[in-house]
Design a protein around this motif. Structure first.
Motif, PDB file in Angstrom:
ATOM      1  N   LYS A  65      90.208  42.313   2.806  1.00  0.00           N
ATOM      2  CA  LYS A  65      89.548  41.060   2.419  1.00  0.00           C
ATOM      3  C   LYS A  65      90.212  39.869   3.111  1.00  0.00           C
ATOM      4  CE  LYS A  65      89.876  40.774  -2.094  1.00  0.00           C
ATOM      5  NZ  LYS A  65      89.585  40.279  -3.464  1.00  0.00           N
ATOM      6  N   LYS A  66      91.566  39.863   3.072  1.00  0.00           N
ATOM      7  CA  LYS A  66      92.299  38.736   3.679  1.00  0.00           C
ATOM      8  C   LYS A  66      92.048  38.662   5.182  1.00  0.00           C
ATOM      9  CE  LYS A  66      96.038  39.028   0.272  1.00  0.00           C
ATOM     10  NZ  LYS A  66      97.403  39.559   0.080  1.00  0.00           N
ATOM     11  N   ASP A  67      92.043  39.819   5.855  1.00  0.00           N
ATOM     12  CA  ASP A  67      91.796  39.836   7.306  1.00  0.00           C
ATOM     13  C   ASP A  67      90.389  39.328   7.634  1.00  0.00           C
ATOM     14  OD1 ASP A  67      94.329  40.715   7.991  1.00  0.00           O
ATOM     15  OD2 ASP A  67      93.776  42.840   8.025  1.00  0.00           O
ATOM     16  N   ILE A  68      89.405  39.713   6.814  1.00  0.00           N
ATOM     17  CA  ILE A  68      88.031  39.236   7.032  1.00  0.00           C
ATOM     18  C   ILE A  68      87.986  37.714   6.873  1.00  0.00           C
ATOM     19  CG2 ILE A  68      85.656  39.268   6.141  1.00  0.00           C
ATOM     20  CD1 ILE A  68      86.165  42.226   5.297  1.00  0.00           C
ATOM     21  N   LEU A  69      88.567  37.209   5.779  1.00  0.00           N
ATOM     22  CA  LEU A  69      88.527  35.759   5.511  1.00  0.00           C
ATOM     23  C   LEU A  69      89.295  34.978   6.582  1.00  0.00           C
ATOM     24  CD1 LEU A  69      88.969  35.788   1.628  1.00  0.00           C
ATOM     25  CD2 LEU A  69      86.876  35.302   2.909  1.00  0.00           C
ATOM     26  N   ASN A  70      90.480  35.477   6.972  1.00  0.00           N
ATOM     27  CA  ASN A  70      91.269  34.780   7.996  1.00  0.00           C
ATOM     28  C   ASN A  70      90.547  34.745   9.338  1.00  0.00           C
ATOM     29  OD1 ASN A  70      93.334  34.344   6.196  1.00  0.00           O
ATOM     30  ND2 ASN A  70      94.584  36.073   6.882  1.00  0.00           N
ATOM     31  N   THR A  71      89.896  35.844   9.688  1.00  0.00           N
ATOM     32  CA  THR A  71      89.192  35.895  10.980  1.00  0.00           C
ATOM     33  C   THR A  71      87.972  34.978  10.962  1.00  0.00           C
ATOM     34  OG1 THR A  71      89.966  38.157  11.301  1.00  0.00           O
ATOM     35  CG2 THR A  71      88.122  37.437  12.670  1.00  0.00           C
ATOM     36  N   LEU A  72      87.231  34.969   9.846  1.00  0.00           N
ATOM     37  CA  LEU A  72      86.090  34.044   9.733  1.00  0.00           C
ATOM     38  C   LEU A  72      86.559  32.599   9.870  1.00  0.00           C
ATOM     39  CD1 LEU A  72      83.975  35.592   6.820  1.00  0.00           C
ATOM     40  CD2 LEU A  72      83.350  35.471   9.232  1.00  0.00           C
ATOM     41  N   LEU A  73      87.720  32.296   9.280  1.00  0.00           N
ATOM     42  CA  LEU A  73      88.281  30.950   9.342  1.00  0.00           C
ATOM     43  C   LEU A  73      88.714  30.584  10.772  1.00  0.00           C
ATOM     44  CD1 LEU A  73      88.936  28.726   7.237  1.00  0.00           C
ATOM     45  CD2 LEU A  73      91.255  29.652   7.109  1.00  0.00           C
ATOM     46  N   ALA A  74      89.247  31.564  11.490  1.00  0.00           N
ATOM     47  CA  ALA A  74      89.654  31.323  12.885  1.00  0.00           C
ATOM     48  C   ALA A  74      88.429  31.096  13.771  1.00  0.00           C
ATOM     49  CB  ALA A  74      90.474  32.498  13.400  1.00  0.00           C
ATOM     50  N   LEU A  75      87.355  31.855  13.518  1.00  0.00           N
ATOM     51  CA  LEU A  75      86.139  31.728  14.334  1.00  0.00           C
ATOM     52  C   LEU A  75      85.359  30.461  13.984  1.00  0.00           C
ATOM     53  CD1 LEU A  75      84.828  35.430  14.247  1.00  0.00           C
ATOM     54  CD2 LEU A  75      85.821  34.246  16.215  1.00  0.00           C
ATOM     55  N   VAL A  76      85.303  30.137  12.704  1.00  0.00           N
ATOM     56  CA  VAL A  76      84.521  28.988  12.212  1.00  0.00           C
ATOM     57  C   VAL A  76      85.435  28.159  11.310  1.00  0.00           C
ATOM     58  CG1 VAL A  76      82.373  28.291  11.078  1.00  0.00           C
ATOM     59  CG2 VAL A  76      82.468  30.512  12.232  1.00  0.00           C
ATOM     60  N   PRO A  77      86.220  27.255  11.893  1.00  0.00           N
ATOM     61  CA  PRO A  77      87.215  26.504  11.106  1.00  0.00           C
ATOM     62  C   PRO A  77      86.573  25.560  10.085  1.00  0.00           C
ATOM     63  CG  PRO A  77      87.565  26.246  13.492  1.00  0.00           C
ATOM     64  CD  PRO A  77      86.238  26.893  13.316  1.00  0.00           C
ATOM     65  N   ASN A  78      87.328  25.262   9.030  1.00  0.00           N
ATOM     66  CA  ASN A  78      86.872  24.309   8.006  1.00  0.00           C
ATOM     67  C   ASN A  78      86.607  22.935   8.587  1.00  0.00           C
ATOM     68  OD1 ASN A  78      88.910  25.500   5.189  1.00  0.00           O
ATOM     69  ND2 ASN A  78      87.132  26.381   6.188  1.00  0.00           N
ATOM     70  N   LYS A  79      87.528  22.514   9.442  1.00  0.00           N
ATOM     71  CA  LYS A  79      87.355  21.201  10.069  1.00  0.00           C
ATOM     72  C   LYS A  79      86.943  21.412  11.513  1.00  0.00           C
ATOM     73  CE  LYS A  79      89.231  19.353   6.382  1.00  0.00           C
ATOM     74  NZ  LYS A  79      88.293  18.835   5.369  1.00  0.00           N
ATOM     75  N   GLY A  80      85.946  20.676  11.954  1.00  0.00           N
ATOM     76  CA  GLY A  80      85.479  20.797  13.328  1.00  0.00           C
ATOM     77  C   GLY A  80      84.564  19.634  13.620  1.00  0.00           C
ATOM     78  N   SER A  81      83.934  19.619  14.771  1.00  0.00           N
ATOM     79  CA  SER A  81      83.035  18.509  15.099  1.00  0.00           C
ATOM     80  C   SER A  81      81.644  18.812  14.539  1.00  0.00           C
ATOM     81  CB  SER A  81      82.998  18.311  16.611  1.00  0.00           C
ATOM     82  OG  SER A  81      82.697  19.526  17.262  1.00  0.00           O
ATOM     83  N   TYR A  82      81.574  18.931  13.208  1.00  0.00           N
ATOM     84  CA  TYR A  82      80.308  19.217  12.546  1.00  0.00           C
ATOM     85  C   TYR A  82      79.562  17.924  12.232  1.00  0.00           C
ATOM     86  CZ  TYR A  82      82.645  23.728  11.747  1.00  0.00           C
ATOM     87  OH  TYR A  82      83.303  24.911  11.907  1.00  0.00           O
ATOM     88  N   LEU A  83      78.238  17.998  12.205  1.00  0.00           N
ATOM     89  CA  LEU A  83      77.394  16.830  11.934  1.00  0.00           C
ATOM     90  C   LEU A  83      77.120  16.645  10.439  1.00  0.00           C
ATOM     91  CD1 LEU A  83      74.841  17.539  14.795  1.00  0.00           C
ATOM     92  CD2 LEU A  83      76.609  15.757  14.795  1.00  0.00           C
TER      93      LEU A  83
END
Lengths: 135, 135, 135
Positions: free
Chosen positions: C60-78
């Motif tokens: 579970k942790k590896d899935i969540l960490n990888t999703l976070l690395a691919l799609v970060p919480n902070k980014g240039s989102y609109l």
């Protein structure tokens, strides 16, 4: 038994998310389906179906921009047609969505809309809708 | 009522996309299903089911290479078995696909084939197929 | 005809995978469903349903960490709500899963558990379960 319904969808850009929720609701009303399930199926290998927020158009843009950042249009792809990115996004988003029907209504969350994802547009596409009717 | 059908699949590599379309078509013919739906379900947590182009084998390679670039085999993973990448790809691609059956035929798009994704091969795997038969 | 069952789920973190397998098995037993299919449907646009390994919590942790690395919480989102990452992960993981029921049992693989993915918690959520009963 309900037959396959076909929806025609036209895109204007290379990558696009097109809201098809109203067309799906129309099919449920028209067929007078009380209870069951609706399958929206995309038969194209550079397109997909996904469910997400439909209120703020910026959500669609953020999804498309992030997909483009993760899987760029140009890369060291082997497939000669130049649309490998769209094939990959098709598998990431998935070929279909199943939605519940109750009391002649499509049961979506408050903010949920159903979208057709075009990855290799602009194009005219046909997608399939089929209902599982419950007795 | 139709019972679960089991398909045996053998992979030769760590990561592989294996075309299972003909086996699925065979099940539909054999069972004489006129109308309904076919669910292909993968019960393994380092594998998945996906639908994509089957004509050019380079599409498969581009999908696998891109998944590997996004989720590398080696990384700072916590899970000790060394196959975390395969678990993550399993959730990205999804555990099943639903396909429409009409007139005793699987309704796939012109270029669509159904693939079993192996993320932690080589292995012998069993996947499930179950049909929703319409009256 | 079986009605929609609702499951209440509470998360404690921004991103979380919550095992809902036991609740689903309970519904199958309670309803005495011999044969059919169970659809777990998430109606929230910053959440998802996925199937993966439930034995080692590190998966579970590896899935969540990888999703976070691919799609970060902070980014240039609109999108101004600050949860674009969760919307994107919702589309990557998918809004539902379909599982086979046989002999009054949910047919999952040995290591498979069904998870609710929260991308924008902590929150209290309601998800839907609906069964396709076979005669």
């Amino acid at each position: 038994m309900t037959s396959i319904k076909k929806l025609q969808i036209s895109s204007l850009k290379k990558q696009e998310l097109i809201d098809i929720t109203n067309q799906l609701k129309h099919i449920v009303k028209e067929e007078s389906i009380k209870q069951g399930f609706l399958l929206v199926y995309n038969p194209h290998t550079t397109a997909a179906i996904t469910i997400n927020e439909g209120a703020d158009p910026d959500v669609k843009k953020d999804i498309l921009n992030t997909l483009l950042a993760l899987v760029p249009n140009k890369g060291s792809y082997l497939h000669a047609e130049g649309n490998s990115d769209a094939h990959i996004k098709s598998s990431i988003l998935g070929s279909s969505e199943m939605v519940i029907i109750e009391d002649n209504e499509l049961i979506l969350g408050t903010w949920q809309h159903v979208f057709f994802f075009e990855g290799d547009g602009p194009r005219n596409r046909t997608i399939y809708v089929k209902i599982i009717k419950e007795l």
